[in-house]
Write an enzyme that holds these catalytic residues in place. Structure first.
Site, mmCIF file in Angstrom:
data_model
loop_
_atom_site.group_PDB
_atom_site.id
_atom_site.type_symbol
_atom_site.label_atom_id
_atom_site.label_comp_id
_atom_site.label_asym_id
_atom_site.label_seq_id
_atom_site.Cartn_x
_atom_site.Cartn_y
_atom_site.Cartn_z
ATOM 1 N N LYS A 1 -15.377 60.322 3.437
ATOM 2 C CA LYS A 1 -14.644 59.817 4.599
ATOM 3 C C LYS A 1 -14.991 60.586 5.867
ATOM 4 C CE LYS A 1 -10.812 57.461 2.384
ATOM 5 N NZ LYS A 1 -9.356 57.332 2.247
ATOM 6 N N LYS B 1 -19.759 48.258 -7.206
ATOM 7 C CA LYS B 1 -18.366 47.864 -7.358
ATOM 8 C C LYS B 1 -17.930 46.961 -6.197
ATOM 9 C CE LYS B 1 -13.897 50.062 -7.572
ATOM 10 N NZ LYS B 1 -13.169 51.277 -7.279
ATOM 11 N N LYS C 1 -13.155 46.569 -0.959
ATOM 12 C CA LYS C 1 -12.460 45.867 0.118
ATOM 13 C C LYS C 1 -13.087 46.164 1.473
ATOM 14 C CE LYS C 1 -8.666 49.263 -0.025
ATOM 15 N NZ LYS C 1 -7.242 49.425 -0.328
#
Ligand code: TRP
Length: 338
Positions: free
Chosen positions: A118, A200, A203
């Site tokens: 992040k 994967k 979102k």
């Protein structure tokens, strides 16, 4: 309101209200929340305090928090059976985080995989909250003396640090926190991206055709499956290494139809990829329609949702306060005379 039973083990889970949920999140988290509420005393939170570690639009965050609560109820999370609440409405989370911060080392937070990821993604806003994210998560879990926490692989490291912090505190003082165990989800299906089927489904994927969201209407669902990446062969066969795209679609079909992979393969014997993709899209759209309708109905009834979240907050508070009072006593905070 749920009956607090002595026998049932405590389960804690939370989800961030930022971002839209994909069908992968549905299968990986929501469906499990529904199944687990029978077996455990469950605390389920909308982790809005975690969400603000990345800049949010306030109105959107507030709306998404409510939408997510409605979605969970629409999917079958029963507020009579579990404690459904919004993290920021229970002040104990912030309070325990502060204490746990003093049992957590800067170095170990800097080494967390998610923090490193992040920080590189949000290089303009590497705030203390982002670094402290795992401690807030530890506080969530430890406040409720959770026996178990259902986690995906991406959250495993966070659970390990939670256990470390709990053990550290317990060893310095005396047993205070239950040291939680991760539980591996029963539905083992991992849903991958429709565009890059080795990855994967996420979102936050920037490719709009890669992820199917729970909020997608039938047209969008059908369009995305129609464009799903397959391979240059023609047989609908489950083979994740040779045929990752087709295998991913078979997995999706299988979990949404309740059929086994073998039954799914049989359904498409001799059929082409076009028909196959259409059928997968239909199964998914059919499953989403009633959930979306129920979510919409609930969102029109803000009074009810507010009642649920108010009851959830006070139930959560009662449990959390008990742990926090113990912690405050142990670390030597001044106790006011009653
Ligand atoms: N970090 C989790 C996620 O992004 C959400 C979360 C917050 C959580 N607190 C938690 C999950 C406590 C399990 C237990 O998925």
């Amino acid at each position: 309101m749920q009956e607090i039973s002595q026998k049932k083990k405590v389960l804690y889970s939370a989800v961030q209200p930022s971002g839209d949920l994909t069908i992968g999140n549905y299968l990986g988290a929501i469906k499990n929340w529904v199944a687990l509420q029978e077996e455990y005393e469950c605390f389920y939170a909308m982790a809005d305090m975690h969400s603000i570690t990345v800049r949010q639009n306030p109105a959107t965050l507030r709306q998404k928090t409510l939408e997510l609560a409605a979605l969970y109820i629409a999917c079958g999370v029963n507020p009579e059976k579990c404690t459904l609440y919004v993290q920021s409405t229970v002040p104990c989370h912030a309070e325990l985080t502060w204490v746990l911060n003093t049992f957590t080392y800067v170095g170990e937070m800097e080494r967390m995989t998610q923090f490193k990821d992040k920080s590189s993604k949000h290089a303009d806003n590497i705030n203390m909250g982002l670094m402290d994210y795992p401690v807030l998560m530890a506080a969530d879990i430890l406040l409720y003396q959770a026996d178990v926490v259902p986690v995906g692989v991406d959250q495993k490291q966070h659970l390990e640090i939670t256990r470390d912090i709990a053990n550290r505190f317990n060893n310095i003082y005396s047993p205070t926190f239950k040291v939680p165990e991760p539980i591996i989800m029963k539905v083992g299906a991992k849903i991958n991206s429709l565009q890059e089927p080795e990855k994967k489904m996420s979102k936050s994927d920037t490719n709009v055709n890669a992820s199917v969201f729970l909020s997608d209407d039938r047209d969008a669902v059908m369009r995305k499956f129609k464009r799903a990446v397959t391979d240059s062969q023609t047989s609908v066969r489950f083979d994740p290494t040779q045929k990752p795209g087709v295998s991913n679609l078979l997995t999706i079909y299988s979990v949404f139809s309740g059929k086994t992979i073998e039954e799914a393969e049989r359904d498409f014997e001799g059929k082409g990829y076009g028909d196959f993709k259409l059928a997968v899209g239909e199964v998914v759209a059919d499953a989403l329609a009633p959930i979306q309708a129920e979510q919409k109905r609930l969102l029109a009834d803000k009074g009810y949702l507010n009642e649920v979240l108010t009851a959830g907050a006070s139930q959560a508070y009662r449990a959390a306060r008990k742990t926090l009072a113990k912690v405050y006593r142990k670390v030597g905070f001044y106790q006011l005379d009653k």
